[in-house]
Scaffold this motif. Structure first.
Motif, PDB file in Angstrom:
ATOM      1  N   TYR A 130      43.916  26.722  14.645  1.00  0.00           N
ATOM      2  CA  TYR A 130      44.509  26.429  13.340  1.00  0.00           C
ATOM      3  C   TYR A 130      43.438  26.246  12.285  1.00  0.00           C
ATOM      4  O   TYR A 130      42.329  25.799  12.571  1.00  0.00           O
ATOM      5  CB  TYR A 130      45.308  25.130  13.407  1.00  0.00           C
ATOM      6  N   GLN A 132      43.432  23.822   9.189  1.00  0.00           N
ATOM      7  CA  GLN A 132      44.309  22.690   8.887  1.00  0.00           C
ATOM      8  C   GLN A 132      43.840  21.955   7.640  1.00  0.00           C
ATOM      9  O   GLN A 132      42.659  21.684   7.470  1.00  0.00           O
ATOM     10  CB  GLN A 132      44.330  21.743  10.090  1.00  0.00           C
ATOM     11  N   TYR A 157      49.005  19.964   7.161  1.00  0.00           N
ATOM     12  CA  TYR A 157      49.628  21.295   7.250  1.00  0.00           C
ATOM     13  C   TYR A 157      48.605  22.203   7.926  1.00  0.00           C
ATOM     14  O   TYR A 157      47.440  22.213   7.567  1.00  0.00           O
ATOM     15  CB  TYR A 157      49.971  21.854   5.867  1.00  0.00           C
ATOM     16  N   ALA A 158      49.065  22.937   8.922  1.00  0.00           N
ATOM     17  CA  ALA A 158      48.135  23.809   9.645  1.00  0.00           C
ATOM     18  C   ALA A 158      48.707  25.218   9.720  1.00  0.00           C
ATOM     19  O   ALA A 158      49.907  25.402   9.917  1.00  0.00           O
ATOM     20  CB  ALA A 158      47.905  23.265  11.058  1.00  0.00           C
ATOM     21  N   ARG A 159      47.831  26.176   9.565  1.00  0.00           N
ATOM     22  CA  ARG A 159      48.222  27.595   9.669  1.00  0.00           C
ATOM     23  C   ARG A 159      47.545  28.172  10.908  1.00  0.00           C
ATOM     24  O   ARG A 159      46.315  28.137  11.029  1.00  0.00           O
ATOM     25  CB  ARG A 159      47.754  28.347   8.419  1.00  0.00           C
ATOM     26  N   ARG A 160      48.351  28.685  11.774  1.00  0.00           N
ATOM     27  CA  ARG A 160      47.760  29.217  12.998  1.00  0.00           C
ATOM     28  C   ARG A 160      47.056  30.537  12.714  1.00  0.00           C
ATOM     29  O   ARG A 160      47.620  31.413  12.057  1.00  0.00           O
ATOM     30  CB  ARG A 160      48.839  29.436  14.061  1.00  0.00           C
ATOM     31  N   LYS A 187      53.887  30.130  13.204  1.00  0.00           N
ATOM     32  CA  LYS A 187      52.493  30.063  12.766  1.00  0.00           C
ATOM     33  C   LYS A 187      52.204  28.850  11.890  1.00  0.00           C
ATOM     34  O   LYS A 187      51.052  28.470  11.714  1.00  0.00           O
ATOM     35  CB  LYS A 187      52.121  31.344  12.016  1.00  0.00           C
ATOM     36  N   ASN A 188      53.236  28.274  11.328  1.00  0.00           N
ATOM     37  CA  ASN A 188      53.001  27.122  10.448  1.00  0.00           C
ATOM     38  C   ASN A 188      53.315  25.831  11.193  1.00  0.00           C
ATOM     39  O   ASN A 188      54.331  25.732  11.890  1.00  0.00           O
ATOM     40  CB  ASN A 188      53.879  27.217   9.206  1.00  0.00           C
ATOM     41  N   ASP A 189      52.465  24.849  11.011  1.00  0.00           N
ATOM     42  CA  ASP A 189      52.695  23.558  11.642  1.00  0.00           C
ATOM     43  C   ASP A 189      52.409  22.471  10.615  1.00  0.00           C
ATOM     44  O   ASP A 189      51.512  22.608   9.774  1.00  0.00           O
ATOM     45  CB  ASP A 189      51.760  23.407  12.863  1.00  0.00           C
ATOM     46  N   PHE A 190      53.206  21.435  10.681  1.00  0.00           N
ATOM     47  CA  PHE A 190      52.933  20.284   9.821  1.00  0.00           C
ATOM     48  C   PHE A 190      53.351  19.032  10.580  1.00  0.00           C
ATOM     49  O   PHE A 190      54.141  19.107  11.528  1.00  0.00           O
ATOM     50  CB  PHE A 190      53.672  20.401   8.485  1.00  0.00           C
ATOM     51  N   SER A 215      56.998  20.202  13.412  1.00  0.00           N
ATOM     52  CA  SER A 215      57.571  21.549  13.516  1.00  0.00           C
ATOM     53  C   SER A 215      57.273  22.101  14.913  1.00  0.00           C
ATOM     54  O   SER A 215      56.190  21.861  15.460  1.00  0.00           O
ATOM     55  CB  SER A 215      56.918  22.422  12.444  1.00  0.00           C
TER      56      SER A 215
END
Lengths: 234, 516
Positions: A130, A132, A157-160, A187-190, A215
Motif C-alpha cells: 500500500y 498510505q 487511507y491506503a491505495r493498494r 484496492k482502496n482501504d481506510f 473496508s
C-alpha cells in the motif's frame, strides 16, 4: 479443586484481558504522568513547543486479516505476517499538550493464515503493498520537555499498489496463487488507528500503533486489515 | 531527569509487553471453505465413476470420488480433492472415497464453500440377493451347425421377481467350457448347454440342439449365348465358360488360389451349354445362338429392345446376350437383371406366379468382355458375377457401374456375412500392393473374396447368406430354368419359344457392372 477451562471461559478471559490492557494502555501513562509531575509545575512559566517535527519514519509491523470484524491484534509470530514500512511524517499545530500529524508511507499488510479441515491444511500468504496517507488529528501528551509520551488517534487511507499471494498444501512447496490474488480485489482501504509513543526532544522517536481497516480487502469476503506497527523516527 | 528516564523505560517496556501479549490471543482456525481461492466458486461437478453398480464382497476397494470446481466464467479452479466434503445420502463421508460395504442406493455429492455438486447415484448390491437369468435374444426354430447360424444371449439380473438394470462381468459357458464371445455358432452338430457365471452366481441352464448343416439338391441351368452381329464364341469356349461358372457356384473356383471367405459355400447350382434349340433339335454348337440386328451399335435401351428378338423362353434357358459396340455410359460394362420372385425376399418385388416376362431377364455380356483374361475382368468371373444378380444377389457395396454411395446403415446386399464398404473411398485411394484389402463400414479390415464385389477381389467365395438368397430365387424365382418353373436339368428334347415382346414395353434399368 480441579480447574476446567472451556472455550467460552477462554473467550471471556480473552475479552477481559483486552479491556484490561486497553484501559491499562490508556490510563497508565496519564497515571505515571501524574505521579511524576511536581505540585508547582503549573506555576512554572510555559515554554513554547511550537517547532513542528518533520522527519523520516520506518519500522516493522505484524499484520493479519480480521474475518469477523473483530479487534484482532496481530502480534509478531507465526499467526501474523511480518512486514515493514517507511515514509515521512510531519507534525502540525504543535502545542504543549497537543499536536496533529500527517504521514505518507509505503507499507506491506496482509496475512499469513492456515485453512484446515479434517483432511488437509492449506497455508496462504497474502502480502498487499500500500501507499498510505495517515492523519492523526489528535495527539495528546503531558508536555514534558525532554521525554514526552503521547497517545494519538486518527485514520488512514491506503491505495493498494501490488499484491503477492502464495499458498502451500500440506508438505508441498509454496506456489503462486493468482486466483486468490484476483479475489482480493479491493484496492482502496481506510480505517482508524490508535497509537502510543514517545517524543524525545520533540521528535517522535518510538511509537506503537494499532491500525484497523474498516473496508474489506475483497469484494467477495468480509476480511479487513489489522496491523500492529512499530515505528522509529529520525 | 531521573524520573523521566524511568518513565520512558517503563513505558517502553509496557508497550513491548502489550505488543507480545497480544499474540497470546486465541485465533480461531479457518475452514478450508473460507479459503479466498474459493470465493468466486460457482459450480462443482462430480466425476462419474466408470461404473455405478458395485457388489459387496467383490468390489472391496474404496471408490475414489472426484470433484472439479469452476468459477462463473466456467474456468476450473485448482481445488485439492481434500478440500471437498463428500456426502452419501446426506451423511458426511470420511476421506475422499466411498466404500461399498452395505447394500443400497447412495446419492453422492461433494460440497465446498457453500456450493453443492451434481449428484451421482451409486448402487451397492449384495450378490446373495440376486439371481442370474440367461435367455436367447434370437431364438431359432432350427439352429444349424453351419457356422453362420448364431445365437445371441441375454443375461438378466433379478432381485426378487424384478429385473434390475445392472452391468457386471460374467462369462458364458458352453458345455462347461468358458466362451470368449457372447454369441455362439456351431460347426459340429450336437447338443449344447449354456450357462452364465458371474458375481459368484450361476444362471439357469439352456439346452440347444444344433442340427446338421442343410444340403440342397443340385440345380443345373442351361445357358444360351446369343451373339448379335458377332461370331467370337465357339462351343468349346462356351463349355469352358459354363464350367468355370459351375466351379464358382460349387465353391471350387479359385484362380488366385487365395484364402476363401470363412463362410464360403457351395450353392449347388451348375451351368451348362443348352443342347436343344427352340425347334426341339440339338444345337450344332451347344449354348450358342448367333443372330443379327439391323443396328450396328447399341445403347442399353437399344439392347433392351433388341433382346426381345432373341429372348428364348427363360423357363428353359438362361439367356446371355452378347452385344458389341455398346455406346454411352455402359460402353465398358456388362449388366444383368434381378429376378422376380413369388415369395417375398428383401430387396425384390414380388409377382404372382404366371407373370409373363416384361423385361429381358438374363445377362448382357459386353462384346468387349467375351474374351478377356486379366486380373479384375476375366470373362468367367464376369459371368459368375452377373449370374449372381440374375439369381438374386446384390453387390456387396452400395452402388453400381461408376455410381457409389457411402456407408449406409442398411446392409446393401442384405447378407450380414458379407462386409460392406465405401467403394468410392476404395476407388480413390486404391493402393496396388493392398488392392485386395478393404475396410468395412464397421471399420474392420478384410480381404475381398466375394464374387459380388468389383475389382480387385480374389473372386473365390459366395457366403452362407448369399446361398440362402440364391436358393430362395431358385425355389421361388420366375423366369428361371429351374424345377419351380417346370424345367428339368439336362433337357434333351422338346420345343420352346421366344418370349413375346410386351405391347407396352418400357425400359427398365439393369444392374450395371463396370469393368476395369
Amino acid at each position: 479443586m480441579k480447574l476446567q477451562f472451556s472455550k467460552t471461559n477462554i473467550d471471556q478471559l480473552t475479552s477481559s484481558m483486552k479491556i484490561l490492557f486497553t484501559v491499562f494502555f490508556l490510563v497508565t501513562p496519564l497515571f505515571i504522568c501524574a505521579q511524576i509531575t511536581r505540585q508547582d509545575s503549573i506555576s512554572i512559566s510555559k515554554k513554547k513547543h511550537s517547532v513542528n517535527y518533520l522527519g523520516f519514519r520506518f519500522g516493522g509491523l505484524a499484520s493479519s486479516f480480521s474475518h469477523k470484524n473483530d479487534l484482532l491484534i496481530p502480534a509478531p509470530g507465526k499467526k501474523s505476517l511480518p512486514a515493514w514500512h517507511a515514509g515521512v511524517a510531519m507534525d502540525l499545530f504543535t502545542k504543549t499538550h497537543y499536536n496533529a500529524r500527517v504521514e505518507l508511507s509505503y507499507l506491506n499488510k496482509g496475512a499469513k493464515e492456515t485453512f484446515t479441515n479434517d483432511q488437509i491444511s492449506i497455508q496462504s500468504t497474502n502480502r498487499l503493498q500500500y501507499l498510505q496517507l495517515t492523519a492523526l488529528p489528535l495527539i495528546i501528551k503531558p508536555g514534558y520537555r525532554k521525554i514526552n509520551p503521547y497517545i494519538a488517534f486518527g485514520g488512514y487511507y491506503a491505495r493498494r499498489i501490488g499484491i503477492k499471494s502464495k499458498s502451500k498444501t500440506g508438505q508441498g512447496s509454496w506456489e503462486n496463487d493468482p486466483v486468490t490474488a484476483e479475489n482480493l480485489n479491493v484496492k482502496n482501504d481506510f480505517g482508524y488507528s490508535v497509537s502510543a509513543g514517545v517524543y524525545f526532544w520533540k521528535r517522535p522517536v518510538f511509537e506503537l500503533r494499532y491500525e484497523a481497516g474498516l473496508s474489506s480487502v475483497s469484494s467477495s469476503s468480509g476480511i479487513k486489515n489489522r496491523s500492529v506497527i512499530l515505528s522509529f523516527s529520525i | 531527569m531521573k524520573f523521566q528516564l524511568q518513565f520512558f523505560i517503563r513505558l517502553f517496556s509496557l508497550l513491548l509487553y502489550l505488543c507480545f501479549l497480544s499474540g497470546c490471543e486465541k485465533v480461531e482456525p479457518l475452514a478450508t471453505d473460507d479459503f479466498y481461492r474459493f470465493d468466486k466458486l460457482n459450480k462443482l461437478t462430480i466425476k462419474k465413476p466408470a461404473r455405478m453398480d458395485f457388489f459387496m464382497g467383490i468390489d472391496n476397494a474404496p471408490i475414489p470420488l472426484n470433484v472439479t470446481a469452476y468459477d462463473q466464467q466456467g474456468n476450473s479452479i485448482d481445488a485439492p480433492q481434500e478440500v471437498i466434503s463428500f456426502y452419501s445420502n446426506n451423511v458426511k463421508i470420511l476421506g475422499g472415497t466411498f466404500s461399498p460395504d452395505k447394500e443400497g442406493r447412495f446419492a453422492i455429492v461433494g460440497k465446498l464453500a457453500n456450493q453443492v455438486s451434481d449428484t451421482i447415484f451409486i448402487r451397492v448390491w449384495d450378490p446373495a440377493s440376486l439371481i442370474l437369468s440367461l435367455s436367447i435374444v434370437n431364438p431359432q426354430e432350427v439352429f444349424q451347425a453351419n457356422g453362420t447360424d448364431t445365437l445371441h444371449f441375454k443375461v438378466d439380473v433379478l432381485k426378487g421377481n424384478q429385473v434390475v438394470d445392472i452391468k457386471f462381468p460374467y462369462n458364458l459357458f458352453v458345455n462347461g467350457k468358458e466362451q470368449t464371445q457372447e454369441t455362439f455358432s456351431a460347426t459340429v452338430p450336437g447338443t449344447y448347454k449354456f450357462q452364465v457365471k458371474g458375481l459368484g452366481l450361476a444362471s439357469n441352464e439352456l439346452t440347444i440342439n444344433a442340427i446338421p448343416k442343410t444340403t440342397y439338391s443340385v440345380v443345373r441351368l442351361p445357358v444360351i449365348f446369343h451373339e448379335i452381329n458377332t461370331s467370337v464364341l465357339t462351343a468349346d469356349r462356351i463349355r469352358k465358360l459354363t464350367d468355370d461358372m459351375t466351379r464358382a457356384y460349387r465353391n471350387q473356383f479359385n484362380y488366385n488360389q487365395a484364402a476363401k471367405d470363412p463362410n464360403a459355400e457351395d450353392l449347388f447350382v451348375e451351368f451348362y451349354p443348352a443342347e436343344i434349340g427352340l425347334d426341339g433339335n440339338k444345337l450344332s454348337a451347344p449354348g450358342l445362338h448367333r443372330t443379327s440386328s439391323s443396328k450396328t451399335s447399341f445403347s442399353s435401351n437399344d439392347a433392351f429392345n433388341d433382346a426381345f428378338n432373341s429372348f428364348w423362353d427363360p423357363a428353359h434357358y438362361l439367356n446371355i446376350w452378347v452385344y458389341s459396340n455398346i455406346t454411352g455410359d455402359l460402353a465398358n460394362s456388362s449388366w444383368a437383371y434381378y429376378p422376380g420372385v413369388t415369395v417375398p425376399m428383401e430387396g425384390f418385388s414380388t409377382f404372382p406366379a404366371g407373370t409373363k416376362p416384361f423385361f429381358p431377364y438374363g445377362i448382357f455380356l459386353n462384346g468387349n468382355h467375351v474374351s478377356i483374361n486379366y486380373e479384375g475382368g476375366r470373362t468367367e468371373e464376369i459371368l459368375a458375377h452377373e449370374a449372381g444378380h440374375v439369381l438374386g444377389l446384390y453387390h456387396v457395396f452400395d452402388g453400381n457401374n461408376t455410381s457409389f454411395n457411402s456407408c449406409t446403415s442398411i446392409d446393401p446386399d442384405y447378407c450380414f456375412d458379407t462386409p460392406y464398404y465405401n467403394r468410392d473411398s476404395y476407388a480413390t485411394t486404391i493402393d496396388r500392393n493392398q488392392r485386395y484389402k478393404r475396410t468395412s463400414c464397421a471399420g474392420i479390415e478384410y480381404t475381398s473374396t466375394n464374387f459380388m464385389d468389383y475389382y480387385y477381389t480374389q473372386n473365390n467365395s459366395f457366403t452362407t447368406e448369399q446361398l440362402k438368397r440364391v436358393r430362395h430365387t431358385i425355389n421361388y424365382g420366375l423366369w428361371l430354368p429351374s424345377p419351380y418353373n417346370g424345367s428339368r436339368s439336362a433337357r434333351k428334347n422338346g420345343r420352346s419359344s421366344l418370349v413375346e415382346r410386351p405391347a407396352n414395353l418400357k425400359y427398365i434399368e439393369p444392374v450395371i457392372c463396370s469393368m476395369r
